[in-house]
Design a protein around this motif. Structure first.
Motif, PDB file in Angstrom:
ATOM      1  N   ARG A  56      61.061  66.546  50.047  1.00  0.00           N
ATOM      2  CA  ARG A  56      60.697  66.855  48.661  1.00  0.00           C
ATOM      3  C   ARG A  56      59.334  67.542  48.579  1.00  0.00           C
ATOM      4  O   ARG A  56      59.127  68.452  47.774  1.00  0.00           O
ATOM      5  CB  ARG A  56      60.705  65.574  47.820  1.00  0.00           C
ATOM      6  N   SER A  57      58.415  67.110  49.424  1.00  0.00           N
ATOM      7  CA  SER A  57      57.080  67.724  49.410  1.00  0.00           C
ATOM      8  C   SER A  57      57.103  69.160  49.915  1.00  0.00           C
ATOM      9  O   SER A  57      56.149  69.910  49.709  1.00  0.00           O
ATOM     10  CB  SER A  57      56.112  66.892  50.262  1.00  0.00           C
ATOM     11  N   ASN A  58      58.203  69.548  50.586  1.00  0.00           N
ATOM     12  CA  ASN A  58      58.356  70.923  51.068  1.00  0.00           C
ATOM     13  C   ASN A  58      59.320  71.722  50.193  1.00  0.00           C
ATOM     14  O   ASN A  58      59.871  72.734  50.641  1.00  0.00           O
ATOM     15  CB  ASN A  58      58.843  70.925  52.511  1.00  0.00           C
ATOM     16  N   GLY A  59      59.539  71.283  48.965  1.00  0.00           N
ATOM     17  CA  GLY A  59      60.308  72.061  48.011  1.00  0.00           C
ATOM     18  C   GLY A  59      61.790  71.776  47.958  1.00  0.00           C
ATOM     19  O   GLY A  59      62.525  72.475  47.247  1.00  0.00           O
ATOM     20  N   PHE A  60      62.267  70.750  48.665  1.00  0.00           N
ATOM     21  CA  PHE A  60      63.694  70.423  48.638  1.00  0.00           C
ATOM     22  C   PHE A  60      64.002  69.567  47.415  1.00  0.00           C
ATOM     23  O   PHE A  60      63.339  68.553  47.166  1.00  0.00           O
ATOM     24  CB  PHE A  60      64.109  69.689  49.916  1.00  0.00           C
ATOM     25  N   LEU A  61      65.008  69.976  46.668  1.00  0.00           N
ATOM     26  CA  LEU A  61      65.464  69.237  45.502  1.00  0.00           C
ATOM     27  C   LEU A  61      66.683  68.410  45.889  1.00  0.00           C
ATOM     28  O   LEU A  61      67.641  68.936  46.462  1.00  0.00           O
ATOM     29  CB  LEU A  61      65.810  70.192  44.367  1.00  0.00           C
ATOM     30  N   ALA A  62      66.643  67.121  45.579  1.00  0.00           N
ATOM     31  CA  ALA A  62      67.704  66.212  45.993  1.00  0.00           C
ATOM     32  C   ALA A  62      68.898  66.289  45.061  1.00  0.00           C
ATOM     33  O   ALA A  62      68.748  66.415  43.842  1.00  0.00           O
ATOM     34  CB  ALA A  62      67.182  64.787  46.060  1.00  0.00           C
ATOM     35  N   ALA A  63      70.094  66.218  45.634  1.00  0.00           N
ATOM     36  CA  ALA A  63      71.337  66.223  44.855  1.00  0.00           C
ATOM     37  C   ALA A  63      72.355  65.332  45.542  1.00  0.00           C
ATOM     38  O   ALA A  63      72.354  65.189  46.772  1.00  0.00           O
ATOM     39  CB  ALA A  63      71.884  67.640  44.713  1.00  0.00           C
ATOM     40  N   GLN A  64      73.216  64.712  44.761  1.00  0.00           N
ATOM     41  CA  GLN A  64      74.294  63.895  45.303  1.00  0.00           C
ATOM     42  C   GLN A  64      75.633  64.600  45.077  1.00  0.00           C
ATOM     43  O   GLN A  64      75.769  65.441  44.199  1.00  0.00           O
ATOM     44  CB  GLN A  64      74.289  62.501  44.680  1.00  0.00           C
ATOM     45  N   LEU A  65      76.601  64.238  45.923  1.00  0.00           N
ATOM     46  CA  LEU A  65      77.895  64.927  45.930  1.00  0.00           C
ATOM     47  C   LEU A  65      79.006  64.110  45.286  1.00  0.00           C
ATOM     48  O   LEU A  65      80.180  64.385  45.525  1.00  0.00           O
ATOM     49  CB  LEU A  65      78.283  65.288  47.372  1.00  0.00           C
ATOM     50  N   GLY A  66      78.643  63.118  44.485  1.00  0.00           N
ATOM     51  CA  GLY A  66      79.674  62.341  43.823  1.00  0.00           C
ATOM     52  C   GLY A  66      79.675  60.895  44.276  1.00  0.00           C
ATOM     53  O   GLY A  66      78.810  60.457  45.044  1.00  0.00           O
ATOM     54  N   PRO A  67      80.653  60.114  43.823  1.00  0.00           N
ATOM     55  CA  PRO A  67      80.656  58.669  44.070  1.00  0.00           C
ATOM     56  C   PRO A  67      81.047  58.264  45.484  1.00  0.00           C
ATOM     57  O   PRO A  67      80.806  57.120  45.886  1.00  0.00           O
ATOM     58  CB  PRO A  67      81.693  58.156  43.064  1.00  0.00           C
ATOM     59  N   ARG A  68      81.643  59.168  46.267  1.00  0.00           N
ATOM     60  CA  ARG A  68      82.080  58.801  47.620  1.00  0.00           C
ATOM     61  C   ARG A  68      81.016  59.187  48.649  1.00  0.00           C
ATOM     62  O   ARG A  68      80.333  60.198  48.490  1.00  0.00           O
ATOM     63  CB  ARG A  68      83.405  59.483  47.954  1.00  0.00           C
ATOM     64  N   PRO A 102      63.507  56.966  53.873  1.00  0.00           N
ATOM     65  CA  PRO A 102      62.753  57.286  52.658  1.00  0.00           C
ATOM     66  C   PRO A 102      61.565  58.212  52.930  1.00  0.00           C
ATOM     67  O   PRO A 102      61.287  59.116  52.134  1.00  0.00           O
ATOM     68  CB  PRO A 102      62.298  55.910  52.158  1.00  0.00           C
ATOM     69  N   ALA A 103      60.888  57.995  54.055  1.00  0.00           N
ATOM     70  CA  ALA A 103      59.744  58.848  54.379  1.00  0.00           C
ATOM     71  C   ALA A 103      60.193  60.289  54.642  1.00  0.00           C
ATOM     72  O   ALA A 103      59.503  61.250  54.248  1.00  0.00           O
ATOM     73  CB  ALA A 103      59.007  58.293  55.597  1.00  0.00           C
ATOM     74  N   GLU A 104      61.337  60.451  55.296  1.00  0.00           N
ATOM     75  CA  GLU A 104      61.842  61.800  55.576  1.00  0.00           C
ATOM     76  C   GLU A 104      62.287  62.486  54.291  1.00  0.00           C
ATOM     77  O   GLU A 104      62.073  63.697  54.114  1.00  0.00           O
ATOM     78  CB  GLU A 104      62.985  61.726  56.582  1.00  0.00           C
ATOM     79  N   GLU A 105      62.917  61.743  53.395  1.00  0.00           N
ATOM     80  CA  GLU A 105      63.312  62.343  52.115  1.00  0.00           C
ATOM     81  C   GLU A 105      62.072  62.774  51.340  1.00  0.00           C
ATOM     82  O   GLU A 105      62.065  63.844  50.719  1.00  0.00           O
ATOM     83  CB  GLU A 105      64.148  61.362  51.303  1.00  0.00           C
TER      84      GLU A 105
END
Length: 247
Positions: free
Chosen positions: A215-227, A208-211
């Motif tokens: 995010r604080s460096n401009g990375f937007l989180a995305a998921q690749l689906g249910p698997r 969680p700390a790395e995520e």
């Protein structure tokens, strides 16, 4: 199709039809293994985006010489640059990741170590691995027809790499692959850019700390689906999807 070989020195200074050129040792060995003979056609590239049509002019025990015949600029790259920042998977899976990412058109691969990394490399071992992966990338370029070899960056910790990132511009996208993200990759791709950096975690995922750091460096989180995809599959899936978008 003539066999393709990478030459690790600039060929632009060589004029087609000029003097014969000795091949570097690695390319010469491949010529000998293939049992090519004088007069056999070959294709050479040096990473500049050009290809040279040539033919073997002389074979020796330790030296192979070729005669350059024609040069052409070839465009086989993606329409925008993609960097894969990958926390290295274990069990030599990185070899396959580098090979497939090169075939799919990656511009740069940044190997990383994180809190949950299984594979940890430092010093001479790290340098040898980077050199090995660069060789894997060159071989994949020879096979796939690419004329530009992707950069394999030195191994760093995730925190060190984040600290060195330049200020993000409007032309740069930064994506973080996270199975818990609320939005899909498709939503992020609606914003056009000239380059995309994709950060992917190890087998146990980023902490969680790395995520939060990403995010604080401009990375937007995305998921690749249910698997849940393997650490070496997820970045390749994104790269393949981006490559198809550029067709």
């Amino acid at each position: 199709m003539p066999p393709r070989f990478f030459v690790d020195s600039p060929l632009n200074s060589q004029e087609p039809g000029g003097a014969d050129l000795p091949l570097p040792a690695s390319a010469a060995r491949h010529v000998q293994v293939l049992r090519l003979q004088p007069g056999s056609p070959v294709t050479l590239f040096d990473g500049s985006g050009h290809e040279w049509q040539a033919e073997v002019s002389a074979m020796g025990r330790s030296e192979v010489r070729v005669h350059l015949q024609a040069r052409q600029l070839v465009q086989r790259e993606l329409t925008h640059e993609v960097t894969l920042a990958v926390v290295m998977p274990a069990n030599d899976r990185m070899d396959g990741l580098v090979e497939k990412a090169t075939e799919l058109g990656v511009a740069c691969i940044q190997p990383l170590m994180s809190e949950r990394s299984v594979l940890r490399l430092n010093g001479e071992r790290a340098d040898k691995k980077v050199a090995h992966w660069s060789g894997v990338a060159i071989a994949a370029c020879e096979q796939s027809g690419r004329t530009k070899v992707p950069k394999i960056a030195p191994i760093k910790t995730l925190a060190a790499w984040m600290a060195e990132l330049p200020v993000q511009t409007s032309e740069q996208r930064r994506w973080l692959l996270s199975p818990t993200a609320a939005q899909s990759l498709k939503a992020l791709n609606e914003v056009a850019a000239k380059s995309t950096s994709v950060l992917s975690g190890p087998e146990g995922g980023l902490s969680p700390a790395e995520e939060q750091l990403a995010r604080s460096n401009g990375f937007l989180a995305a998921q690749l689906g249910p698997r849940i995809l393997r650490a070496d599959t997820a970045p390749l899936a994104v790269l393949g999807w981006l490559a198809l978008q550029s067709l």
